[in-house]
Design an enzyme around this catalytic site. Structure first.
Site, short mmCIF file in Angstrom:
data_model
loop_
_atom_site.label_atom_id
_atom_site.label_comp_id
_atom_site.label_asym_id
_atom_site.label_seq_id
_atom_site.Cartn_x
_atom_site.Cartn_y
_atom_site.Cartn_z
N ASP A 39 0.91 -1.25 -0.15
CA ASP A 39 0.21 0.17 -0.01
C ASP A 39 1.15 1.37 -0.01
O ASP A 39 1.66 1.52 0.68
CB ASP A 39 -0.82 0.04 1.32
CG ASP A 39 -1.79 -1.19 1.35
OD1 ASP A 39 -1.49 -2.12 0.96
OD2 ASP A 39 -2.26 -1.04 2.45
N ARG A 167 -7.22 -0.91 11.87
CA ARG A 167 -5.95 -0.51 11.04
C ARG A 167 -6.11 0.45 9.98
O ARG A 167 -7.27 0.85 9.65
CB ARG A 167 -5.14 -1.88 10.54
CG ARG A 167 -5.97 -2.53 9.53
CD ARG A 167 -4.97 -3.70 9.00
NE ARG A 167 -5.89 -4.50 7.95
CZ ARG A 167 -6.55 -5.40 8.49
NH1 ARG A 167 -6.64 -5.88 9.60
NH2 ARG A 167 -7.42 -6.30 7.66
N GLU A 223 -10.41 -2.13 4.58
CA GLU A 223 -9.14 -1.66 4.72
C GLU A 223 -8.90 -0.25 4.10
O GLU A 223 -9.67 0.12 3.07
CB GLU A 223 -8.02 -2.71 4.14
CG GLU A 223 -8.12 -4.02 4.49
CD GLU A 223 -6.88 -4.87 4.17
OE1 GLU A 223 -6.36 -5.44 5.08
OE2 GLU A 223 -6.74 -5.05 3.01
C1 FRU Z 1 -3.99 -3.53 2.78
C2 FRU Z 1 -3.20 -4.03 3.97
C3 FRU Z 1 -3.46 -3.02 5.12
C4 FRU Z 1 -2.31 -3.15 6.17
C5 FRU Z 1 -1.33 -3.50 5.19
C6 FRU Z 1 -0.27 -4.55 5.63
O1 FRU Z 1 -3.11 -4.03 1.70
O2 FRU Z 1 -3.89 -5.09 4.36
O3 FRU Z 1 -4.82 -3.24 5.61
O4 FRU Z 1 -2.37 -2.22 6.74
O5 FRU Z 1 -1.73 -4.20 3.92
O6 FRU Z 1 0.86 -4.44 4.87
#
Ligand code: FRU
Length: 502
Positions: A39, A167, A223
C-alpha cells in the site's frame, strides 16, 4: 535516534538498490526501492514536495515484517528515494508498521500515523494480530516515534469491536483546527466498519462513533479508508476484503469501493448516496489521495492484487509498483479519473492517424512501444451495421500479446493478459461494462514497461493491469469483427528511469 533495525534497513536498501538495473523497473511509476512494496502510505505534500511512503519489506521480494519506505517527487512521476522512514522496532509495533497517513503540524513538523502490529501465539498455536494506532513525528527524512504510543489503543474500543482488525488511519484537519481520523475495523458480525476519532492536537485521541458501516454489503473487512470533499460531494474510499461479485461492478476477492455522498461537518456525519468500483481492472488496491497546492485531488493506488501477487518469477529482486497518479472529479454522483496532467510533459514524438478503417489486423507505422500514451476513438463505419468486436493488442510479438477487446453486443470491455508471459493459473482477464452509444468509445491507454492503465470515456472508468512480458514485445495492432473507423494519437513517454529526464 534511529534504531538499529532502521539503520540496518537503510544500509541494506542503499546497497541493494544499486543491483537493480534502471530499465528493469517501470519508468514513471513509483516502484519499490528494493524488495517488496504494498500500500501507499502517508501520501502528502510537505516542505514543497510530494511525499510517498509505502508498505515495505526491504530484504526480500515478498511480504514480511512491515517497514515504511519513502520517496519524494516534484511532479508525481519522477521519484527520488529517501531512507526508509519507519521500522518495526518498538514493543508496540514489533511485528509491523502497517498502513497509515501523514499530517503537517502547526509547528511545521510532519506527523505520521500508522498501525502498530503485535503478534501473539495462542494456546491452539494460531497467531493473532493486535492492532493499535501509533504516531511518529519528523522533518521529512527522520521520524521519532512518540513516547506515549499507542495513541489509540484497541482496548478502549466499544464492546464487540475487533481488536485484531483495527488498522489504516487516515487523518484530516477541520476548519476549526481540530483533527479527525478514521480507521478500518470490524463489528461483532464480522462485516466492515469505519470508526471516527477526534483530537485537539493529533496526539491525544477520543473515539467518536461509527463513521460508515458495511453491513455485510461490500466484502467483509474494509481496509485503507480515505475521505475528502470533492466538487461539493463527500467521497469515502475503502478497500474491502473478501468481496462477492455483483454484475460487472464488483469482482471476487479484494476490491476497491468509492462511496459518494454528503458530509455534515458540524456533526461529522457522512451520508452515503452512490457506490461504485474505483478500478475495473485486475491490479489496483488501497489507494490514497493528496491535495495539490493548486487544489487538485490526486489518487495513487498499489498496482497489484493480493490474490496474484505471490505468483511472480523467482529471480526478481523487487516486487510492487504504484499506479499512475490520477486526478479525481465527481460528476453526477460518479468518480472520474484522468492521468495527472504532469504526464503531458513526458509526451514525445506525436503520431496521428484519422479515420483509419479497421477490420483485418492493422499495424500503423510509428505505433509501437512499451512507454506509450495513446488516445483512441472508435466508431462504426458509416452506412454499415455496428461492428461486433474491436481489438487492440499491445506488448505484442510472435509469442506474446495483451488484448483489450470491446464487444458491442453487451458493451463489455475486456482486458486479457493470458499471453503476457505469465506461467501461473492466476486471473488473467477482467471484464467491465462500459457506456457506449452505437459502438462509439473513447480510450486512453498508458503503458509503462510492466503495466497498462486504460481510461475509458474521459475517465468514467479505469482498468489497470500489470504485465511482465519481455520488453522486446513492443508491437501494437488493431483488428475488428466488422468495420470500425478509428482516430488515434500516440505519444512516446520519456524515460525517467534512474532520475534521468530525456
Ligand atoms: C492492505 C493491508 C492493510 C495493512 C497492510 C499491511 O493491503 O492489508 O490493511 O495495513 O496491507 O501491509
Amino acid at each position: 535516534m534511529n534504531s538499529q533495525t532502521l539503520r540496518e534497513a537503510r544500509k541494506y536498501e542503499e546497497a541493494s538498490e544499486k543491483m537493480i538495473p534502471a530499465d528493469h523497473r517501470p519508468s514513471f511509476h513509483l516502484s519499490v526501492r528494493t524488495g517488496w512494496m504494498n500500500d501507499p502510505n502517508g501520501f502528502s505534500y510537505y516542505k514543497g514536495r510530494y511525499h510517498m511512503f509505502y508498505q515495505y519489506y526491504p530484504y526480500d521480494s515478498h511480504w514480511d515484517s512491515m517497514h515504511w519506505g519513502h520517496a519524494v517527487s516534484d511532479d508525481l512521476l519522477h521519484w527520488e528515494y529517501l531512507p526508509a522512514a519507519l521500522a518495526p522496532d518498538e514493543s508496540y509495533d514489533r511485528d509491523g508498521c502497517f498502513s497509515g497517513n501523514a499530517m503537517t503540524l502547526p509547528d511545521g513538523r510532519q506527523l505520521l500515523m500508522y498501525t502498530g502490529v503485535v503478534q501473539e501465539r495462542q494456546k491452539n498455536k494460531a497467531v493473532v494480530d493486535w492492532q493499535n494506532q501509533c504516531i511518529a513525528v519528523g522533518d521529512g527524512v527522520d521520524y521519532e516515534k512518540y513516547e506515549n504510543n499507542p495513541v489509540i489503543d484497541a482496548k478502549d474500543l466499544p464492546e464487540g469491536f475487533s481488536r485484531q482488525d483495527f488498522r489504516d488511519p487516515k487523518l484530516w484537519r477541520k476548519s476549526d483546527g481540530t483533527y479527525r481520523c478514521i480507521v478500518g475495523n470490524r463489528p461483532a458480525d464480522g462485516s466492515g466498519q469505519i470508526l471516527l476519532f477526534s483530537s485537539p492536537d493529533c496526539f491525544s485521541w477520543k473515539y467518536e462513533k461509527v463513521f460508515a458501516a458495511n453491513n455485510n454489503r461490500f466484502g467483509l473487512m474494509w481496509e485503507c479508508p480515505d475521505f475528502f470533499m470533492l466538487d461539493g460531494s463527500a467521497v469515502l474510499l475503502v478497500s474491502p476484503q473478501d468481496m462477492l461479485p455483483e454484475g460487472f461492478e464488483y469482482h471476487n476477492g479484494n476490491g476497491t469501493l468509492c462511496l459518494i455522498g454528503d458530509y455534515d461537518e458540524k456533526t461529522d456525519t457522512f451520508t452515503e448516496q452512490h457506490n461504485q468500483s474505483v478500478d475495473y481492472g485486475i491490479d489496483f488496491y488501497a489507494p490514497q489521495t493528496v491535495l495539490t497546492p493548486d487544489g487538485r485531488r490526486i489518487m495513487i493506488g498499489w498496482m497489484q492484487n493480493w490474490d496474484t501477487c505471490n505468483f511472480r518469477s523467482q529471480n526478481v529482486s523487487w516486487f510492487g509498483q504504484m499506479s499512475l497518479p490520477r486526478e479525481l472529479h465527481v460528476r453526477d454522483g460518479r468518480l472520474y479519473q484522468t492521468p495527472v496532467r504532469e504526464l503531458d510533459q513526458l509526451r514525445r514524438n506525436r503520431v496521428d492517424y484519422q479515420n483509419v478503417l479497421v477490420s483485418e489486423q492493422v499495424h500503423l507505422e510509428g505505433i509501437r512501444g512499451r512507454r506509450v500514451d495513446m488516445e483512441l476513438t472508435i466508431r462504426p463505419e458509416d452506412g454499415q451495421e455496428v461492428y461486433h468486436e474491436f481489438m487492440l493488442n499491445f506488448a505484442q510479438n510472435d509469442k506474446y500479446h495483451t488484448t483489450l477487446s470491446y464487444h458491442t453486443r453487451n458493451s463489455i470491455l475486456k482486458i486479457d493478459r493470458k499471453f503476457s508471459g505469465s506461467r501461473r493459473a492466476i486471473i488473467h482477464q477482467r471484464r467491465s461494462l462500459v457506456n457506449s452509444k452505437n459502438g462509439e468509445l473513447k480510450l486512453r491507454v498508458i503503458l509503462d514497461r510492466f503495466s497498462a492503465e486504460i481510461f475509458v470515456n474521459d475517465g468514467e472508468q479505469v482498468m489497470t493491469a500489470t504485465i511482465y512480458t519481455e520488453q522486446e514485445a513492443d508491437g501494437i495492432s488493431f483488428s475488428a469483427d466488422g468495420a470500425v473507423r478509428m482516430d488515434i494519437t500516440r505519444y512516446e513517454l520519456a524515460d525517467y528511469t534512474g532520475g534521468k529526464k530525456d
